[in-house]
Design a protein around this motif. Structure first.
Motif, PDB file in Angstrom:
ATOM      1  N   GLU A  13       1.503  13.841   9.726  1.00  0.00           N
ATOM      2  CA  GLU A  13       1.704  15.203  10.564  1.00  0.00           C
ATOM      3  C   GLU A  13       1.398  16.342   9.611  1.00  0.00           C
ATOM      4  O   GLU A  13       0.721  17.299   9.944  1.00  0.00           O
ATOM      5  CB  GLU A  13       3.147  15.330  11.038  1.00  0.00           C
ATOM      6  CG  GLU A  13       3.229  16.396  12.006  1.00  0.00           C
ATOM      7  CD  GLU A  13       4.759  16.309  12.587  1.00  0.00           C
ATOM      8  OE1 GLU A  13       5.210  17.447  13.094  1.00  0.00           O
ATOM      9  OE2 GLU A  13       5.430  15.317  12.333  1.00  0.00           O
ATOM     10  N   GLU A  14       1.773  16.063   8.294  1.00  0.00           N
ATOM     11  CA  GLU A  14       1.358  17.243   7.470  1.00  0.00           C
ATOM     12  C   GLU A  14      -0.224  17.207   6.984  1.00  0.00           C
ATOM     13  O   GLU A  14      -0.695  18.400   7.207  1.00  0.00           O
ATOM     14  CB  GLU A  14       2.238  16.869   6.041  1.00  0.00           C
ATOM     15  CG  GLU A  14       1.707  17.794   4.860  1.00  0.00           C
ATOM     16  CD  GLU A  14       2.471  17.664   3.671  1.00  0.00           C
ATOM     17  OE1 GLU A  14       2.129  18.155   2.536  1.00  0.00           O
ATOM     18  OE2 GLU A  14       3.185  16.542   3.650  1.00  0.00           O
ATOM     19  N   VAL A  15      -0.822  16.137   7.092  1.00  0.00           N
ATOM     20  CA  VAL A  15      -2.115  15.867   6.824  1.00  0.00           C
ATOM     21  C   VAL A  15      -2.982  16.731   7.896  1.00  0.00           C
ATOM     22  O   VAL A  15      -3.944  17.212   7.814  1.00  0.00           O
ATOM     23  CB  VAL A  15      -2.660  14.787   6.507  1.00  0.00           C
ATOM     24  CG1 VAL A  15      -4.160  14.512   6.629  1.00  0.00           C
ATOM     25  CG2 VAL A  15      -2.063  14.198   5.316  1.00  0.00           C
ATOM     26  N   HIS A  16      -2.316  16.529   9.142  1.00  0.00           N
ATOM     27  CA  HIS A  16      -3.040  16.823  10.291  1.00  0.00           C
ATOM     28  C   HIS A  16      -3.139  18.345  10.470  1.00  0.00           C
ATOM     29  O   HIS A  16      -4.015  19.099  11.293  1.00  0.00           O
ATOM     30  CB  HIS A  16      -2.508  16.345  11.707  1.00  0.00           C
ATOM     31  CG  HIS A  16      -3.102  15.143  12.149  1.00  0.00           C
ATOM     32  ND1 HIS A  16      -4.532  15.190  13.026  1.00  0.00           N
ATOM     33  CD2 HIS A  16      -3.134  14.029  12.029  1.00  0.00           C
ATOM     34  CE1 HIS A  16      -4.834  14.235  13.362  1.00  0.00           C
ATOM     35  NE2 HIS A  16      -4.016  13.291  12.782  1.00  0.00           N
ATOM     36  N   VAL A  76       0.624  -1.208  -0.224  1.00  0.00           N
ATOM     37  CA  VAL A  76       0.063  -0.015  -0.135  1.00  0.00           C
ATOM     38  C   VAL A  76       0.714   1.112  -0.128  1.00  0.00           C
ATOM     39  O   VAL A  76       1.807   1.241   0.587  1.00  0.00           O
ATOM     40  CB  VAL A  76      -0.871  -0.052   1.219  1.00  0.00           C
ATOM     41  CG1 VAL A  76      -0.120   0.136   2.490  1.00  0.00           C
ATOM     42  CG2 VAL A  76      -2.027   1.244   1.236  1.00  0.00           C
ATOM     43  N   ALA A  77       0.271   2.668  -0.513  1.00  0.00           N
ATOM     44  CA  ALA A  77       0.915   3.657  -0.686  1.00  0.00           C
ATOM     45  C   ALA A  77      -0.124   4.608  -0.315  1.00  0.00           C
ATOM     46  O   ALA A  77      -1.316   4.457  -0.428  1.00  0.00           O
ATOM     47  CB  ALA A  77       1.755   3.821  -1.898  1.00  0.00           C
ATOM     48  N   CYS A  78       0.322   5.715   0.259  1.00  0.00           N
ATOM     49  CA  CYS A  78      -0.509   6.697   0.737  1.00  0.00           C
ATOM     50  C   CYS A  78      -0.353   8.053   0.138  1.00  0.00           C
ATOM     51  O   CYS A  78       0.602   8.553  -0.314  1.00  0.00           O
ATOM     52  CB  CYS A  78      -0.423   6.882   2.240  1.00  0.00           C
ATOM     53  SG  CYS A  78      -0.910   5.433   3.109  1.00  0.00           S
ATOM     54  N   ALA A  79      -1.449   8.887  -0.035  1.00  0.00           N
ATOM     55  CA  ALA A  79      -1.293  10.233  -0.670  1.00  0.00           C
ATOM     56  C   ALA A  79      -2.664  11.043  -0.266  1.00  0.00           C
ATOM     57  O   ALA A  79      -3.408  10.483   0.504  1.00  0.00           O
ATOM     58  CB  ALA A  79      -1.263  10.014  -2.042  1.00  0.00           C
ATOM     59  N   PRO A  80      -2.340  12.356  -0.520  1.00  0.00           N
ATOM     60  CA  PRO A  80      -3.727  12.999   0.140  1.00  0.00           C
ATOM     61  C   PRO A  80      -5.030  12.741  -0.656  1.00  0.00           C
ATOM     62  O   PRO A  80      -4.882  12.205  -1.724  1.00  0.00           O
ATOM     63  CB  PRO A  80      -3.429  14.558  -0.226  1.00  0.00           C
ATOM     64  CG  PRO A  80      -1.426  14.602  -0.464  1.00  0.00           C
ATOM     65  CD  PRO A  80      -1.593  13.215  -0.797  1.00  0.00           C
ATOM     66  N   SER A 113       5.667  12.175  18.869  1.00  0.00           N
ATOM     67  CA  SER A 113       7.245  11.380  18.716  1.00  0.00           C
ATOM     68  C   SER A 113       6.769   9.862  18.244  1.00  0.00           C
ATOM     69  O   SER A 113       7.646   9.370  17.712  1.00  0.00           O
ATOM     70  CB  SER A 113       7.469  11.013  20.272  1.00  0.00           C
ATOM     71  OG  SER A 113       6.523  10.471  21.023  1.00  0.00           O
ATOM     72  N   THR A 114       5.555   9.521  18.467  1.00  0.00           N
ATOM     73  CA  THR A 114       5.370   7.798  17.814  1.00  0.00           C
ATOM     74  C   THR A 114       5.193   8.287  16.298  1.00  0.00           C
ATOM     75  O   THR A 114       5.799   7.523  15.500  1.00  0.00           O
ATOM     76  CB  THR A 114       3.933   7.506  18.262  1.00  0.00           C
ATOM     77  OG1 THR A 114       4.053   7.700  19.460  1.00  0.00           O
ATOM     78  CG2 THR A 114       3.419   6.364  17.487  1.00  0.00           C
ATOM     79  N   TRP A 115       4.689   9.217  15.655  1.00  0.00           N
ATOM     80  CA  TRP A 115       4.675   9.404  14.033  1.00  0.00           C
ATOM     81  C   TRP A 115       5.989   9.704  13.743  1.00  0.00           C
ATOM     82  O   TRP A 115       6.433   9.341  12.262  1.00  0.00           O
ATOM     83  CB  TRP A 115       3.907  10.648  13.894  1.00  0.00           C
ATOM     84  CG  TRP A 115       2.308  10.523  14.258  1.00  0.00           C
ATOM     85  CD1 TRP A 115       1.699   9.457  14.640  1.00  0.00           C
ATOM     86  CD2 TRP A 115       1.449  11.684  14.327  1.00  0.00           C
ATOM     87  NE1 TRP A 115       0.513   9.871  14.800  1.00  0.00           N
ATOM     88  CE2 TRP A 115       0.287  11.339  14.816  1.00  0.00           C
ATOM     89  CE3 TRP A 115       1.441  13.009  14.027  1.00  0.00           C
ATOM     90  CZ2 TRP A 115      -0.975  11.935  14.832  1.00  0.00           C
ATOM     91  CZ3 TRP A 115       0.401  14.063  14.195  1.00  0.00           C
ATOM     92  CH2 TRP A 115      -0.864  13.210  14.758  1.00  0.00           C
TER      93      TRP A 115
END
Length: 378
Positions: free
Chosen positions: A324-327, A250-254, A306-308
């Motif tokens: 973190e960026e998405v948040h 799997v890969a992830c994107a916005p 810290s976990t991320w």
């Protein structure tokens, strides 16, 4: 012994078993049963529960009903390490009312685009898609591109995408909210063009059989499991479901159109607990850096910065590289007491549209009128 109540999910169950530092008796139930227990019964008042793991959508009602304790005094006197700056502001917002704090986050993963990199990197798929559609195969940046990609990959043995269509007031509603917000709409204009076109988009996925017809009865966990089994090419779903997939699968994107949705799971101390002190101490233990890493290593999604950023966690799934960026740009359902009732009305409207009982415009007009008549969103 502390008595815990939460949603049945392997990630939660494995994590709590590994994290238990004191004797606990955990009861894990399906989502509708959990919602009934915490919102419609006295389980959080009668002493039968010490700690409950609840979704942030329910917090306004739980606070209004006096079913959860304000933890602010305990957090001030004996906070978890790095509280509060060790968490993204978006992970502290929904449980906070002024100076009061009614829970500590435990599990999250905003909606992202999840896709199979093996399919997108295949030279034959790339050539065939470009020839048919007229532009290169890539993770879709718009809903129009999402439809093109889902249509291309739908074939015998493979669906283009996945839905969690069970009318439980959760993922069916969240999918609709993403469509609404990403098209420039607001909940105050439920019968407007953005809402209608968004619901029509979801119906098109089903009408064109780009999703498994059985998915109309899947909850969000089931949708993640079917995607992890390789049954679809891509989906918009909670980022944490990437952890269900095999490494490299799997890969992830916005999310297309750049809008993401965030709710999260928090531990709350039941107002009726006979042991609020030990319950808080266990909650604080769960929120510690190493325990939060265990949450992720167990298949759920830790919530600390810290976990991320932890290499052990980042090795688990690609979504940790962008979470973190998405948040920094997530939206959430409004923190109103009657949100579960609003979600129920929306869920019924979506359910009727997806099963061809009514068209989107009529369904949303009726839902908007019902919500306005009661004043749930005022």
């Amino acid at each position: 012994m502390l008595r815990l109540l939460g949603r049945t999910f392997d990630g939660f169950e494995r994590a709590v078993e590994a994290q238990a530092s004191v004797p606990v008796a955990a009861s894990w139930v399906e989502l509708p049963s959990l919602e009934h227990a915490v919102l419609s019964s006295d389980a959080l008042l009668d002493g039968s529960v010490d700690l409950a793991l609840v979704v942030s959508d329910w917090l306004p009602a739980l606070i209004e009903q006096g079913k959860v304790l304000d933890l602010a005094p305990r957090l001030a006197a004996a906070p978890p390490p790095d509280w509060p700056d060790g968490w993204s502001p978006s992970m502290r917002l929904l449980q906070t009312r002024g100076d009061r704090v009614y829970g500590v986050p435990y599990h999250d993963g905003p909606m992202m685009l999840l896709y199979r990199p093996d399919l997108f990197a295949d030279a034959r798929e790339q050539a065939g898609f470009a020839e048919r559609v007229g532009y290169p195969l890539a993770p879709p940046a718009s809903w129009e591109q999402f439809l093109d990609v889902a249509r291309w990959f739908t074939r015998p043995g493979l669906y283009g995408t996945v839905l969690a269509g069970q009318p439980d007031g959760h993922n069916d509603v969240y999918d609709f909210l993403l469509q609404l917000w990403s098209r420039g709409g607001e909940l105050s204009s439920l019968a407007g063009p953005a809402a209608v076109s968004g619901l029509e988009f979801l119906r098109r996925l089903r009408r064109e059989r780009l999703v498994d017809p059985a998915s109309m009865e899947w909850d969000s966990v089931a949708s993640g499991e079917h995607f992890a089994a390789g049954e679809a090419a891509l989906m918009v779903n909670w980022a944490g479901y990437a952890a269900m997939c095999a490494p490299g699968a799997v890969a992830c994107a916005p999310v297309p159109n750049g809008v993401s949705l965030n709710i999260y799971w928090v531990w709350v101390v039941a107002a009726g607990s006979a042991a609020p002190g030990p319950a808080y101490e266990f909650l604080k233990h769960l929120a510690s850096p190493e325990m939060d890493v265990i949450t992720s290593l167990s298949g759920a999604t830790g919530v600390r910065l810290s976990t991320w950023r932890d290499p052990r966690v980042r090795a688990l799934s690609p979504y940790y590289e962008v979470i973190e960026e998405v948040h920094r740009g997530v939206l959430s359902p409004p923190p109103v007491t009657d949100w579960p009732s609003v979600a129920g009305v929306l869920s019924s409207a979506i359910h009727d549209v997806m099963r061809e009982r009514v068209d989107p415009a009529a369904a949303l007009a009726a839902a908007s009128a019902e919500i306005d008549a009661v004043g749930w969103l005022r």
